[in-house]
Design an enzyme around this catalytic site. Sequence first.
Site, PDB file in Angstrom:
ATOM      1  N   HIS A 101      44.639  37.660  32.144  1.00 27.45           N
ATOM      2  CA  HIS A 101      43.053  37.882  32.880  1.00 27.45           C
ATOM      3  C   HIS A 101      42.233  37.757  31.736  1.00 27.45           C
ATOM      4  O   HIS A 101      41.347  38.895  31.556  1.00 27.45           O
ATOM      5  CB  HIS A 101      43.065  38.826  34.013  1.00 27.45           C
ATOM      6  CG  HIS A 101      41.747  38.700  34.769  1.00 27.45           C
ATOM      7  ND1 HIS A 101      40.396  38.952  34.250  1.00 27.45           N
ATOM      8  CD2 HIS A 101      41.819  38.103  36.051  1.00 27.45           C
ATOM      9  CE1 HIS A 101      39.572  38.556  35.468  1.00 27.45           C
ATOM     10  NE2 HIS A 101      40.394  38.225  36.487  1.00 27.45           N
TER      11      HIS A 101
ATOM     12  N   ASP B 272      38.453  33.191  41.808  1.00 23.97           N
ATOM     13  CA  ASP B 272      39.620  33.053  40.548  1.00 23.97           C
ATOM     14  C   ASP B 272      40.984  33.465  41.012  1.00 23.97           C
ATOM     15  O   ASP B 272      42.189  33.299  40.357  1.00 23.97           O
ATOM     16  CB  ASP B 272      39.245  33.735  39.211  1.00 23.97           C
ATOM     17  CG  ASP B 272      38.798  35.173  39.218  1.00 23.97           C
ATOM     18  OD1 ASP B 272      38.395  35.858  40.125  1.00 23.97           O
ATOM     19  OD2 ASP B 272      39.082  35.836  38.060  1.00 23.97           O
TER      20      ASP B 272
ATOM     21  N   HIS C 265      38.293  48.175  41.622  1.00 21.61           N
ATOM     22  CA  HIS C 265      37.724  46.942  41.244  1.00 21.61           C
ATOM     23  C   HIS C 265      36.192  46.816  42.102  1.00 21.61           C
ATOM     24  O   HIS C 265      35.843  47.950  42.874  1.00 21.61           O
ATOM     25  CB  HIS C 265      38.231  45.847  41.641  1.00 21.61           C
ATOM     26  CG  HIS C 265      37.760  44.274  40.877  1.00 21.61           C
ATOM     27  ND1 HIS C 265      37.236  44.341  39.770  1.00 21.61           N
ATOM     28  CD2 HIS C 265      37.768  43.170  41.480  1.00 21.61           C
ATOM     29  CE1 HIS C 265      36.986  43.021  39.400  1.00 21.61           C
ATOM     30  NE2 HIS C 265      37.384  42.167  40.380  1.00 21.61           N
TER      31      HIS C 265
HETATM   32 ZN   LIG Z   1      39.592  37.887  38.295  1.00 16.98          ZN
HETATM   33 ZN   LIG Z   2      37.811  40.014  40.702  1.00 12.79          ZN
END
Ligand SMILES: [Zn+2]
Ligand SMILES: [Zn+2]
Length: 305
Positions: free
Chosen positions: A265, A65, A138
């Site tokens: 997001h 994405d 992340h």
């Molecule tokens: Zn993302």
């Molecule tokens: Zn991600």
Amino acid sequence: MLDVCLLGSGGMMPLPYRWLTALMTRYNGSSLLIDCGEGTQIAIKEKGWSFKPIDVICFTHFHGDHISGLPGLLLTMGNAERTEPLTLIGPRGLERVVNALRVIAPELPFPIEFRELTKPQEEISINGYRIRAFRVNHNVTCYGYSIEIDRAGKFQLDRALELNIPKQFWNRLQKGETVEDGDTVYTPDLVMGAPRKGIKVVYCTDTRPTPSIVENAKGADLFICEGMYGEKDKQAKAVEHKHMTFYEAARLAKEAEVGELWLTHYSPSLTRPEEFMDEVRRIFPRAKAGKDRKSAELNFEDDEK
Ligand SMILES: [Zn+2]
Ligand SMILES: [Zn+2]
């Protein structure tokens, strides 16, 4: 003046009325893009901005994405007959990932320069943009970006006269150049005041809250931060998938004392981010729900000093 446009505000997948999150800025004829998911080209078209002056693309990380729109964008930039080099900035592995995507965009009329990030924090200056990448948290290596436009101090006319600096050198000194005149050397610090406040925009998505975000977003005029979930009961999900809730983003904005917060997001399941904003603004009053093509013109503040 720095022009800023949040091209999209979605996470994971583009929706009919919500493109994937990406940020585009324009400064002094040079454009910069952060992330390029599927559909980013359409978002740029909808905004009415041009592809050709994009000189830098920064990638937060290599989830689809955030990068799957790149090959199509490169082809479009090639069709616009760009010949100037394009700089790509991103985590380690950038060149490998981009070259794999370029199997479908092999021939381009412009060179690509890769800047792979390896340290927790790195600074790169291009076309008046001072870009600082900082590592966040992340489930793959991911960076946030601070984009700053610095502003030099004011020219001190009285100092220039006092020091008898010939008038023909003033302009060059003002531009930060050192001037040699025979045996005499004039440096900009002789006539320039202290640097003035510049413009600062910070963009970060796909992360849990981290001290690096607060540190790097400190005093930003605009802080664009992920808010994957608005629903309070999604806190555990945010932790599990290494994302953030609106409230966590608001607390970061408060701690970093930013001018304004835009959320982005959003999870595809979150259809009405506005519903949660009263609650978010109790934590940080200058919070806005980001939406596609939300834009701002950021100017240097007037400085009488
Ligand atoms: Zn993302
Ligand atoms: Zn991600």
